[in-house]
Design a protein around this motif. Sequence first.
Motif, PDB file in Angstrom:
ATOM      1  N   SER A  32     -50.493  73.566  20.561  1.00  0.00           N
ATOM      2  CA  SER A  32     -49.826  74.420  19.638  1.00  0.00           C
ATOM      3  C   SER A  32     -48.829  73.711  18.824  1.00  0.00           C
ATOM      4  O   SER A  32     -48.373  72.594  18.990  1.00  0.00           O
ATOM      5  CB  SER A  32     -49.427  75.598  20.427  1.00  0.00           C
ATOM      6  OG  SER A  32     -48.278  75.431  20.611  1.00  0.00           O
ATOM      7  N   CYS A  33     -48.123  74.584  18.040  1.00  0.00           N
ATOM      8  CA  CYS A  33     -47.074  74.130  17.044  1.00  0.00           C
ATOM      9  C   CYS A  33     -45.875  74.467  17.905  1.00  0.00           C
ATOM     10  O   CYS A  33     -44.809  74.598  17.267  1.00  0.00           O
ATOM     11  CB  CYS A  33     -46.937  74.630  15.653  1.00  0.00           C
ATOM     12  SG  CYS A  33     -46.442  76.331  15.717  1.00  0.00           S
ATOM     13  N   CYS A  62     -46.281  79.847  19.143  1.00  0.00           N
ATOM     14  CA  CYS A  62     -46.761  80.510  20.256  1.00  0.00           C
ATOM     15  C   CYS A  62     -46.057  80.528  21.579  1.00  0.00           C
ATOM     16  O   CYS A  62     -46.015  81.580  22.309  1.00  0.00           O
ATOM     17  CB  CYS A  62     -48.126  80.602  20.495  1.00  0.00           C
ATOM     18  SG  CYS A  62     -49.023  81.208  18.870  1.00  0.00           S
ATOM     19  N   ILE A  71     -53.860  82.518  16.908  1.00  0.00           N
ATOM     20  CA  ILE A  71     -55.171  81.994  16.232  1.00  0.00           C
ATOM     21  C   ILE A  71     -55.695  80.608  16.481  1.00  0.00           C
ATOM     22  O   ILE A  71     -56.643  80.324  16.849  1.00  0.00           O
ATOM     23  CB  ILE A  71     -54.854  82.273  14.682  1.00  0.00           C
ATOM     24  CG1 ILE A  71     -56.270  82.476  14.155  1.00  0.00           C
ATOM     25  CG2 ILE A  71     -54.132  81.275  14.217  1.00  0.00           C
ATOM     26  CD1 ILE A  71     -56.965  83.599  14.599  1.00  0.00           C
ATOM     27  N   CYS A  72     -54.659  79.703  16.788  1.00  0.00           N
ATOM     28  CA  CYS A  72     -54.978  78.364  17.078  1.00  0.00           C
ATOM     29  C   CYS A  72     -55.891  78.248  18.677  1.00  0.00           C
ATOM     30  O   CYS A  72     -56.747  77.618  18.550  1.00  0.00           O
ATOM     31  CB  CYS A  72     -53.716  77.536  17.541  1.00  0.00           C
ATOM     32  SG  CYS A  72     -52.848  76.809  16.262  1.00  0.00           S
ATOM     33  N   CYS A  89     -50.170  84.416  14.101  1.00  0.00           N
ATOM     34  CA  CYS A  89     -49.700  82.859  13.981  1.00  0.00           C
ATOM     35  C   CYS A  89     -48.292  83.189  13.259  1.00  0.00           C
ATOM     36  O   CYS A  89     -48.087  83.280  12.120  1.00  0.00           O
ATOM     37  CB  CYS A  89     -50.558  82.153  12.986  1.00  0.00           C
ATOM     38  SG  CYS A  89     -49.820  80.535  12.546  1.00  0.00           S
ATOM     39  N   ALA A  90     -47.089  83.198  14.265  1.00  0.00           N
ATOM     40  CA  ALA A  90     -47.319  83.311  15.684  1.00  0.00           C
ATOM     41  C   ALA A  90     -47.843  84.634  16.141  1.00  0.00           C
ATOM     42  O   ALA A  90     -47.468  85.512  15.495  1.00  0.00           O
ATOM     43  CB  ALA A  90     -46.156  82.686  16.227  1.00  0.00           C
TER      44      ALA A  90
HETATM   45  S1  SF4 Z   1     -51.247  80.230  16.129  1.00  0.00           S
HETATM   46 FE1  SF4 Z   1     -49.491  79.477  14.720  1.00  0.00          FE
HETATM   47  S2  SF4 Z   1     -47.612  79.657  15.610  1.00  0.00           S
HETATM   48 FE2  SF4 Z   1     -49.205  79.677  17.150  1.00  0.00          FE
HETATM   49  S3  SF4 Z   1     -49.529  77.645  17.775  1.00  0.00           S
HETATM   50 FE3  SF4 Z   1     -51.002  77.952  16.320  1.00  0.00          FE
HETATM   51  S4  SF4 Z   1     -49.894  77.194  14.264  1.00  0.00           S
HETATM   52 FE4  SF4 Z   1     -48.495  77.828  15.793  1.00  0.00          FE
END
Ligand code: SF4
Lengths: 151, 359
Positions: free
Chosen positions: A17-18, A21, A84-85, A115-116
């Motif tokens: 993930s980024c 989340c 969503i990732c 997201c998030a």
């Molecule tokens: S869904 Fe969006 S906020 Fe969550 S990990 Fe993926 S990119 Fe990041």
Amino acid sequence: MAKITKSPWLLHYDGSSCNGCDIEVLACLTPVYDVERFGIINTGNPKHADIFLVTGGINEKNKAVVKQLYDQMPEPKVVVAVGICACNGGVFKDAYNIIGGVDKAIPVDVYVPGCAARPEAIIDGVVKALGVLDEKQKAFKAAKKQKGENK
Amino acid sequence: MSKRSIVPFGPQHPVLPEPIHLDLVLEDEKVVEAIPSIGFIHRGLEKLVDKRNYKDYLYVIERICGICSFMHGMGYAEGIERIMDVEIPDRAKYLRTIWCEMSRLHSHLLWLGLLADAFGFESLFMHCWRMRETILDMFEASTGGRVIFSVNKIGGVLKDMDSAMLKSFVEMFDKMEEEVKTLTNVFLKDYTVGSRLRGVGILTKEDAILNGAVGPMMRAAGIEQDTRKLGYAAYGDLDFDIITGKDCDSFARCEVRINEIFQSFNIIRQAVDKIPQGPVSVDVKGNPNGEAFVRLEQPRGEAVFYFRGDGTEHLNRARVRTPTFANIPSLVKILEGCDYADVPILVLTIDPCVSCTER
Ligand code: SF4
């Protein structure tokens, strides 16, 4: 789901993930959202956990890690894909190192989009997971009983 | 010599919100060597420039990291604006500065909380995160998002804050400052906290330079360097000093970050005082052709962006050198010779952001 029958413990793992989340998952545990009031605790040990929260998609390197963590968790267990990732790859879907959502590695029971994903949505997802956990537990007990009778 | 053994640390570990793996070579309880391996959350998003046009790519690069998402977006926007020779309105520059400092505030509070959790001070963790929520509420009020804001655009910002909102923010910050002071006093004065942090994980000035440390890690070693002094966005018009520490240990790093929290309050106040009226964005037409370097001071240190466009709507290359990546050699350095039980705290004192590191 009528009532919570046990205090479910969470295991959280960051797939790819980024970390947006992830901090929202952690935010659920802190005073404003406070899932601890439902008896939910974040544990670092897969063998203590009932619910597996995974954020981020699956890539070659973490596929085995996610699988391993899942296998270490005792039955019955529920998997929640957060963000969503984790559902299908999301914004990184086309990236060369992303295979797809968490369901490419392990079976997923609840999908939380966003997201998030907002803490409210995550809590919703966890509550839904509790329902699934209850069902699985019943099925698990029934299967055990049957096995016992057959013996 | 006692026997050596290797203990794996991570990728999944209770103190790590994100996966990083270290092979710790131990001699009894002492770590003699730490071998990092990364790549668990590599997504390959730099390569996505091939698939998204340069305007859409902004929303990808924002998602390098959920903590500095604003700053990544801003770095990208600044880079493309430099390539295309776009001068953004002054109000947009100030707004960017305010959001940057708010990001720093929430990031440092987040880090303080994680640190508290790592040495087993759970209520302190909760307090830090409770305070952080106030800032997230402000973010939500001003941008619409809690974590990912998508408020930058090439040519300025997408949303404006009216003066009533800015005023209410400053009032909230004033109130918060008192609370944060009480909270951070625990970190600075508590005996137990001190005993975990003081004299642990020393990174001397020479080592910091040699290993290319950045951000609070470097400043805690007494090196006076802060990319904000380059004067990007509105930082050139604002008055602030570079905060440094002198003891070079974990405590100094904690102290530097705490002082930076108060500095951010200060910068936001100045920016709100000085913010000019006017539009917040300009229209941008055409495609980028050329290359640009951007350097930004993120909460974790200096980030370097490089972009190259060739006149088509897809960039040729995007590259980000993120602060945590630059700090990993220093981490390996401070882990050498430490106690095994101190490893989690030392890993945390670099304020690791793994999703930045691996992208
Ligand atoms: S869904 Fe969006 S906020 Fe969550 S990990 Fe993926 S990119 Fe990041």
